[in-house]
Design an enzyme around this catalytic site. Structure first.
Site, PDB file in Angstrom:
ATOM      1  N   HIS A  68      25.986  -6.484   2.527  1.00 36.56           N
ATOM      2  CA  HIS A  68      24.876  -7.306   2.018  1.00 36.56           C
ATOM      3  C   HIS A  68      23.636  -7.193   2.912  1.00 36.56           C
ATOM      4  CE1 HIS A  68      27.027  -9.896  -1.158  1.00 36.56           C
ATOM      5  NE2 HIS A  68      27.775  -8.838  -0.903  1.00 36.56           N
ATOM      6  N   PRO A 159      24.580  -5.354  -6.697  1.00 37.06           N
ATOM      7  CA  PRO A 159      25.294  -5.241  -7.975  1.00 37.06           C
ATOM      8  C   PRO A 159      26.316  -6.360  -8.171  1.00 37.06           C
ATOM      9  CG  PRO A 159      25.924  -3.467  -6.461  1.00 37.06           C
ATOM     10  CD  PRO A 159      24.910  -4.288  -5.753  1.00 37.06           C
ATOM     11  N   HIS A 189      37.242  -3.461  -0.045  1.00 40.69           N
ATOM     12  CA  HIS A 189      37.975  -4.514  -0.777  1.00 40.69           C
ATOM     13  C   HIS A 189      39.475  -4.432  -0.512  1.00 40.69           C
ATOM     14  CE1 HIS A 189      34.407  -5.103  -3.813  1.00 40.69           C
ATOM     15  NE2 HIS A 189      34.173  -5.614  -2.618  1.00 40.69           N
ATOM     16  N   ASP A 254      43.543  -0.489   5.057  1.00 44.78           N
ATOM     17  CA  ASP A 254      44.418   0.640   4.717  1.00 44.78           C
ATOM     18  C   ASP A 254      44.112   1.114   3.299  1.00 44.78           C
ATOM     19  OD1 ASP A 254      45.528  -1.217   3.022  1.00 44.78           O
ATOM     20  OD2 ASP A 254      47.355  -1.493   4.174  1.00 44.78           O
TER      21      ASP A 254
HETATM   22  C1  HEM Z   1      29.223  -2.375  -6.339  1.00 43.95           C
HETATM   23  C2  HEM Z   1      29.451  -2.852  -5.148  1.00 43.95           C
HETATM   24  C3  HEM Z   1      30.156  -4.150  -4.854  1.00 43.95           C
HETATM   25  C4  HEM Z   1      30.372  -5.256  -5.622  1.00 43.95           C
HETATM   26  C5  HEM Z   1      29.965  -5.477  -7.070  1.00 43.95           C
HETATM   27  C6  HEM Z   1      31.094  -6.206  -4.820  1.00 43.95           C
HETATM   28  C7  HEM Z   1      31.475  -7.457  -5.251  1.00 43.95           C
HETATM   29  C8  HEM Z   1      32.183  -8.370  -4.495  1.00 43.95           C
HETATM   30  C9  HEM Z   1      32.575  -9.692  -4.937  1.00 43.95           C
HETATM   31  C10 HEM Z   1      32.243 -10.304  -6.301  1.00 43.95           C
HETATM   32  C11 HEM Z   1      33.262 -10.270  -3.935  1.00 43.95           C
HETATM   33  C12 HEM Z   1      33.874 -11.662  -3.930  1.00 43.95           C
HETATM   34  C13 HEM Z   1      32.875 -12.684  -3.483  1.00 43.95           C
HETATM   35  C14 HEM Z   1      33.387 -14.087  -3.617  1.00 43.95           C
HETATM   36  O1  HEM Z   1      34.010 -14.420  -4.632  1.00 43.95           O
HETATM   37  O2  HEM Z   1      33.141 -14.882  -2.692  1.00 43.95           O
HETATM   38  C15 HEM Z   1      33.338  -9.323  -2.855  1.00 43.95           C
HETATM   39  C16 HEM Z   1      33.973  -9.546  -1.674  1.00 43.95           C
HETATM   40  C17 HEM Z   1      34.001  -8.651  -0.641  1.00 43.95           C
HETATM   41  N1  HEM Z   1      33.290  -7.473  -0.581  1.00 43.95           N
HETATM   42 FE1  HEM Z   1      32.356  -6.548  -2.086  1.00 43.95          FE
HETATM   43  N2  HEM Z   1      31.309  -5.676  -3.576  1.00 43.95           N
HETATM   44  C18 HEM Z   1      30.747  -4.428  -3.558  1.00 43.95           C
HETATM   45  C19 HEM Z   1      30.714  -3.565  -2.485  1.00 43.95           C
HETATM   46  C20 HEM Z   1      31.201  -3.855  -1.245  1.00 43.95           C
HETATM   47  C21 HEM Z   1      31.031  -3.025  -0.088  1.00 43.95           C
HETATM   48  C22 HEM Z   1      30.260  -1.698  -0.079  1.00 43.95           C
HETATM   49  C23 HEM Z   1      31.652  -3.647   0.945  1.00 43.95           C
HETATM   50  C24 HEM Z   1      31.731  -3.239   2.384  1.00 43.95           C
HETATM   51  C25 HEM Z   1      31.558  -2.021   2.844  1.00 43.95           C
HETATM   52  C26 HEM Z   1      32.245  -4.849   0.415  1.00 43.95           C
HETATM   53  C27 HEM Z   1      33.030  -5.716   1.119  1.00 43.95           C
HETATM   54  C28 HEM Z   1      33.584  -6.882   0.614  1.00 43.95           C
HETATM   55  C29 HEM Z   1      34.552  -7.687   1.328  1.00 43.95           C
HETATM   56  C30 HEM Z   1      35.216  -7.337   2.646  1.00 43.95           C
HETATM   57  C31 HEM Z   1      34.806  -8.811   0.550  1.00 43.95           C
HETATM   58  C32 HEM Z   1      35.699  -9.993   0.908  1.00 43.95           C
HETATM   59  C33 HEM Z   1      34.881 -10.993   1.713  1.00 43.95           C
HETATM   60  C34 HEM Z   1      35.652 -12.124   2.329  1.00 43.95           C
HETATM   61  O3  HEM Z   1      36.842 -12.314   2.055  1.00 43.95           O
HETATM   62  O4  HEM Z   1      35.024 -12.869   3.119  1.00 43.95           O
HETATM   63  N3  HEM Z   1      31.932  -4.956  -0.907  1.00 43.95           N
HETATM   64  N4  HEM Z   1      32.667  -8.182  -3.207  1.00 43.95           N
END
Ligand code: HEM
Length: 326
Positions: A68, A159, A189, A254
């Site tokens: 972000h 996105p 993820h 992993d």
């Molecule tokens: C098209 C790209 C992406 C979309 C649409 C997306 C969307 C999301 C959404 C909807 C969540 C859950 C948020 C919530 O309910 O609080 C999430 C969590 C997360 N995203 Fe993504 N994400 C994307 C790319 C990425 C990238 C590139 C990374 C890191 C390199 C990332 C790392 C994470 C992590 C680690 C979580 C869990 C956070 C936590 O548990 O505190 N995401 N993402």
């Protein structure tokens, strides 16, 4: 003779001018020798390690924070700023966590060498250290980022969880990252959680906008469990937490995330779409699930992300505290 001397002086002047105007670059070990006898990267690592031992979920918080941060105007510390109308207040950032850890690291560093280490570098170093602690490979990141004196909620255009492969690809493309980088980065993820609100309408109860329809790309057993136990169709479950990867590996960096996609057990649509029939990314998911390549390719993708649109040299500032401009 006079001619030759003039030409020589001109050449020297142009070289000096050229060097002076060359843009400063990120460097390996940029902070070596800049914080007295202290090892900046070791100090960051110490704080992250202590936090990780109490709160392993910090790896998920930091990975999301890096995305972000770097996905909006580059890795410039803009996400960290408090106050009305800053990036932090934009809807996609309201559930981002990890700010307190960045602040803790900054406090430790300011005690030893005030005004030296940027908040944007701290974000990248801390994420790197957490990934390693959570089972990922060690990797080197270049440093020397500076913090931007600007942070606007209106610039946040990340996105959504229902993005198609084409939409997500276009977003990463604007950051200078390719489709393989995107598939690798979504592998983040492999850790962390989402909330039922992110999947209720799109996957469980009104797929494709049709009331009562469940996403056919979701494993029927998982659909059953989510609908009956985890995210029943009532508003009170909106904030219920769901692991993004399987619960046995939810805090481990992993390749299991890709194995889940092969089984139609990806949680967010954006993730499962990577393995859609005919999706250009399907073979990448197979490759990452069926080999050990994720362990060394994921760090490379994180490094690329960490260098998107950085400020260096005399640009921006080194903030005294990460949540306020100087
Ligand atoms: C098209 C790209 C992406 C979309 C649409 C997306 C969307 C999301 C959404 C909807 C969540 C859950 C948020 C919530 O309910 O609080 C999430 C969590 C997360 N995203 Fe993504 N994400 C994307 C790319 C990425 C990238 C590139 C990374 C890191 C390199 C990332 C790392 C994470 C992590 C680690 C979580 C869990 C956070 C936590 O548990 O505190 N995401 N993402």
């Amino acid at each position: 003779m006079a001619h030759r001397r003039a030409a020589f002086l001109l050449a020297v002047a142009l070289t000096v001018l050229g060097l002076a105007t060359t843009q400063a670059q990120l460097q390996n070990g940029f902070y070596k020798g800049k914080c007295g006898a202290n090892d900046v990267e070791a100090i960051v690592q110490g704080v992250v390690k202590a936090r990780f031992s109490r709160e392993p979920a910090v790896v998920a918080h930091l990975l999301r924070l890096q995305f972000h941060e770097c996905g909006v105007n580059g890795c410039d510390g803009g996400l960290l700023i408090d106050g009305p109308g800053t990036e932090k207040t934009a809807p996609p950032n309201l559930s981002v966590k990890g700010y307190d850890l960045i602040a803790d690291v900054k406090t430790e560093l300011e005690k030893r060498c005030p005004g030296v280490v940027s908040c944007s570098d701290i974000e990248i170093l801390a994420t790197r250290d957490a990934v390693r602690l959570a089972g990922g490979n060690a990797y080197t990141v270049r440093t020397g980022r500076r913090d931007r004196r600007q942070s606007k909620a209106g610039d946040v255009n990340l996105p959504g969880p229902e993005s198609t492969v084409a939409q997500a690809t276009a977003f990463f493309g604007k950051l200078g990252l390719g489709q393989m980088d995107m598939v690798l980065l979504l592998g983040a993820h492999t850790v962390g959680v989402t909330h039922c609100s992110a999947i209720k309408s799109s996957r469980l109860y009104s797929y494709g906008g049709k009331a009562g329809a469940t996403d056919p790309n979701l494993d029927p057993y998982y659909a059953f469990v989510y609908k009956n136990y985890v995210c029943p169709n009532k508003p009170s479950t909106d904030n219920t937490v769901v692991f993004l990867d399987d619960q046995w590996s939810a805090l481990k960096v992993d390749k299991s995330f890709y194995k889940m996609l092969q089984k139609r057990r990806g949680v967010l649509s954006v993730d499962q779409n990577l393995y859609g029939h005919g999706a250009p990314t399907r073979w990448m998911v197979d490759m990452l699930a069926n080999t050990e390549n994720f362990s060394w390719l994921f760090p490379q993708a994180l490094v690329k992300l960490s260098e998107v649109n950085v400020l260096t040299g005399a640009q921006g500032e080194i903030r005294r505290v990460c949540n306020k401009f100087n």
